[in-house]
Enzyme design. Structure first.
Site, short mmCIF file in Angstrom:
data_model
loop_
_atom_site.label_atom_id
_atom_site.label_comp_id
_atom_site.label_asym_id
_atom_site.label_seq_id
_atom_site.Cartn_x
_atom_site.Cartn_y
_atom_site.Cartn_z
N SER A 1 0.85 -1.20 0.00
CA SER A 1 0.00 0.00 0.00
C SER A 1 0.88 1.24 0.00
O SER A 1 2.10 1.16 0.14
CB SER A 1 -0.93 0.01 1.23
N ILE B 1 3.13 4.47 -0.39
CA ILE B 1 4.30 4.85 -1.18
C ILE B 1 5.03 3.61 -1.70
O ILE B 1 5.54 3.60 -2.82
CB ILE B 1 5.22 5.77 -0.35
N SER C 1 11.68 10.60 6.74
CA SER C 1 10.63 11.60 6.94
C SER C 1 11.25 12.92 7.35
O SER C 1 12.25 12.95 8.07
CB SER C 1 9.67 11.14 8.03
N TYR D 1 8.90 7.93 16.31
CA TYR D 1 8.99 7.74 14.86
C TYR D 1 10.01 8.71 14.25
O TYR D 1 10.86 8.32 13.44
CB TYR D 1 7.61 7.95 14.24
N LYS E 1 13.51 7.96 12.28
CA LYS E 1 13.80 8.50 10.95
C LYS E 1 15.12 9.26 10.94
O LYS E 1 15.83 9.26 9.93
CB LYS E 1 12.63 9.37 10.48
N THR F 1 -1.71 8.54 2.62
CA THR F 1 -1.50 7.09 2.59
C THR F 1 -2.31 6.44 3.72
O THR F 1 -2.67 7.11 4.70
CB THR F 1 -0.02 6.75 2.80
#
Length: 322
Positions: free
Chosen positions: A50, A52, A175, A201, A205, A234
Site C-alpha cells: 500500500s 508509497i 521523513s 517515529y 527516521k 496514505t
C-alpha cells in the site's frame, strides 16, 4: 529548543511538503530522468502492499524491472501484486511475506533470497508509527524494531548481494519529521519518560539518515540515499495520525507524488551522479538539519549507533533457524 524545531518544521512543511509544494518543485523536474527501461534489473521494495511502497513498485514495474514485494500481510500483498501485474503488464513481480519488525524472520528471508535471486536496488520503505509503547515477541519496542533495526538488518544482510552488481543502490524512505530530532543513543527503545509515538517515529527516521551516511562511507560500490516523501495521503498516515490527517487531508500529496523521488533515486542515471549518502526531497539533496536547531551529533554517537545495531543484529542472527 524543541518548540522552535517543531514550529520551524511545521511552517516548512506547509510550504514544501504538501501537494502544492510538490507541484511547485516538479516544474523543475526533467521527465527524461525517469523515462528509462530497467528490464533485467532486480528491485526489492519493503512495505509494498500500500501507500508509497506500492506506488514505487508499480512505477518500477512499468519500466520493466523485476520487482520483489516484501510485505507483512499476505492477503493484502496478493491483492497489491495482482493490481501491479494487471496495470503494468509486467509478470516479473514476486511476493515475499516477511515481518520487518521480526529480526529472526528478516535474517531467514535474506539468507534464502541471496541463494535464489540477484539484487540491484533495495528500497527500504516499510515502517510503522505505533502511538503506545508496544513490545514485539522478541521484547523490542515496535517502532524501533521496524523502522531502525529491521532496516539495518535487511540492508546489511543484503549488502553482499548488492556488492556483486553494477549500479547497485539502496534507497531508504525517511521523513522530514526527523528534522525535529537529535540522535539519541541512550534510549533507543524509548523506555524512559513519557512515550510519544510521533517523536519516537521521528527519532527512528533520524537514525535512518545516520545509517545511510555511515553506510555510504564504508560501502563505496553502492549508492545510498535517504529521502522525505512529503506529506502524502496514505493508509499509514490516516491510521497513525488521524488528527493530522483530518486537518491536512485536502492539501496532502497523492501516493504517486510521495513516491516520485523514491522512483527517481531507484531508476534514474541522474541520481547516482550525486554523492552517496545524501538526504533528498523532490529530487534534490536537502540539509539534514534545520538552521539553529542544535540537532547535530558528535561522530562517536553515530558510530555507537552502528555498533549497537550490529550487536542486536548478530544476537538475532545466531538464534535464527535455518
Amino acid at each position: 529548543m524543541s518548540w522552535y524545531r517543531n514550529a520551524v518544521w511545521f511552517v516548512k512543511g506547509l510550504r514544501e511538503y504538501t501537494r502544492s509544494g510538490y507541484e511547485s518543485a516538479s516544474k523543475n523536474f526533467n521527465p527524461a530522468d525517469v523515462e528509462v527501461n530497467v528490464s533485467g534489473r532486480s528491485f526489492l521494495v519493503t512495505g509494498a502492499n500500500s501507500g508509497i511502497g506500492k506506488a514505487t513498485a508499480k512505477e518500477i514495474a512499468r519500466r520493466g524491472g523485476t520487482v520483489h514485494l516484501v510485505c507483512r500481510n499476505k492477503e493484502r500483498a496478493e491483492v497489491a501484486k495482482g493490481e501491479i501485474v494487471t496495470e503494468t503488464g509486467n509478470q516479473n513481480i514476486f511476493l515475499h511475506v516477511v515481518d520487518i519488525s521480526n529480526p529472526k524472520e528478516i535474517w531467514k528471508f535474506a539468507e534464502k533470497f541471496k541463494n535464489e535471486h540477484k539484487l540491484n536496488v533495495l528500497v527500504n520503505n516499510a515502517g510503522c508509527m505505533v502511538n503506545n509503547r508496544e513490545l514485539t515477541e522478541d521484547g523490542l519496542e515496535k517502532n524501533f524494531a521496524t523502522n531502525t533495526l529491521g532496516t539495518y538488518i535487511l540492508t546489511t544482510a543484503l549488502l553482499p548481494l548488492l556488492e556483486e552488481e553494477a549500479d547497485a543502490r539502496v534507497v531508504t524512505v525517511s521523513s522530514g519529521g526527523m528534522l525535529v530530532q537529535k540522535l539519541n543513543i541512550s534510549d533507543l527503545q524509548s523506555g524512559n519518560g513519557t512515550f510519544d509515538g510521533t517523536m519516537v517515529y521521528a527519532q527512528n527516521k533520524r537514525q535512518q539518515v545516520v545509517l545511510t551516511e555511515q553506510w555510504a562511507k564504508t560501502h563505496r560500490n553502492i549508492h545510498f540515499s535517504v529521502m522525505h516523501p512529503g506529506w502524502a495521503d496514505t493508509p499509514a498516515v490516516r491510521s497513525s495520525m488521524p488528527d493530522f490527517y483530518e486537518k491536512m487531508k485536502n492539501t496532502l500529496r497523492t501516493e504517486a507524488q510521495g513516491a516520485d523521488t523514491v522512483v527517481w533515486l531507484a531508476v534514474s542515471p541522474e541520481a547516482t551522479k550525486l554523492p552517496s549518502g545524501l538526504f533528498f526531497q523532490d529530487r534534490q539533496p536537502v540539509p539534514t538539519h534545520l538552521p539553529l536547531a542544535s540537532t547535530h551529533s558528535p561522530p562517536e554517537d553515530e558510530e555507537k549507533l552502528m555498533e549497537v545495531l550490529e550487536e542486536f543484529s548478530q544476537k538475532f542472527k545466531s538464534t535464527s533457524p535455518g
